[in-house]
Enzyme design. Sequence first.
Site, PDB file in Angstrom:
ATOM      1  CB  SER A 255     -26.558  41.847  46.169  1.00  0.00           C
ATOM      2  OG  SER A 255     -26.947  42.968  45.640  1.00  0.00           O
TER       3      SER A 255
ATOM      4  CG  ASN B  56     -16.431  38.595  42.771  1.00  0.00           C
ATOM      5  OD1 ASN B  56     -17.357  39.324  43.090  1.00  0.00           O
ATOM      6  ND2 ASN B  56     -15.534  38.975  41.920  1.00  0.00           N
TER       7      ASN B  56
ATOM      8  CE  LYS C 221     -24.823  37.763  44.124  1.00  0.00           C
ATOM      9  NZ  LYS C 221     -23.463  37.335  44.230  1.00  0.00           N
TER      10      LYS C 221
ATOM     11  N   PRO D 261     -22.013  44.991  48.223  1.00  0.00           N
ATOM     12  CG  PRO D 261     -20.750  44.781  46.199  1.00  0.00           C
ATOM     13  CD  PRO D 261     -21.331  44.079  47.392  1.00  0.00           C
TER      14      PRO D 261
ATOM     15  CE1 TYR E 256     -26.788  39.246  41.390  1.00  0.00           C
ATOM     16  CE2 TYR E 256     -28.123  40.757  42.689  1.00  0.00           C
ATOM     17  CZ  TYR E 256     -26.919  40.169  42.276  1.00  0.00           C
ATOM     18  OH  TYR E 256     -25.647  40.660  42.877  1.00  0.00           O
TER      19      TYR E 256
END
Length: 173
Positions: A76, A21, A93, A119, A89
């Site tokens: 993500s 996480n 992901k 999420p 980013y």
Amino acid sequence: VQRMVDATAERFGRIDALVNNAAIAASIRLRPFEEIDVDEWRRMMDVNAMGPFLCCRAVSPVMRRQRRGRIVNITSGTAFKGAPYILDYVASKGALMTMTRSLAREFGKDFVTVNAVSPGYTLSEGNLANTDFLASYRETAINTRALPRDAWPADIVGAVAFLCSDDAAFISG
């Protein structure tokens, strides 16, 4: 990472679940990809992709020996739809999502499941503190969801707990 896994396995005699996480998200500064310098790109990849890789590699011998384990990677929604001004980013992901699928194939014969929860923009403490990012992405996130509301960390916990449970023993990848 290896010391963490060794200490956990020694103390508890096993490792049932790993949830990857950790991520750089809340400190993201919005900008065109041409303005992302190489060091920042590497740092994003180190935390968001290399970190989970190292954790998975460290728990692998323990979970394979047990012939049981659950790995859940927090990815993500941006990995599926893309997002402007946060290419580092999104790419990190996306890497984690494809790692999840491949690891599920490698671990399957040992009855270790590997899944991802994606999420999308979640109102964590860090994201709430990044007011520029919050102002830019919050409304877009809400407007593109099936459930048009903010996502909170508590909304993610149930999915992760389920994927770590015996009820999800046949869900992987």
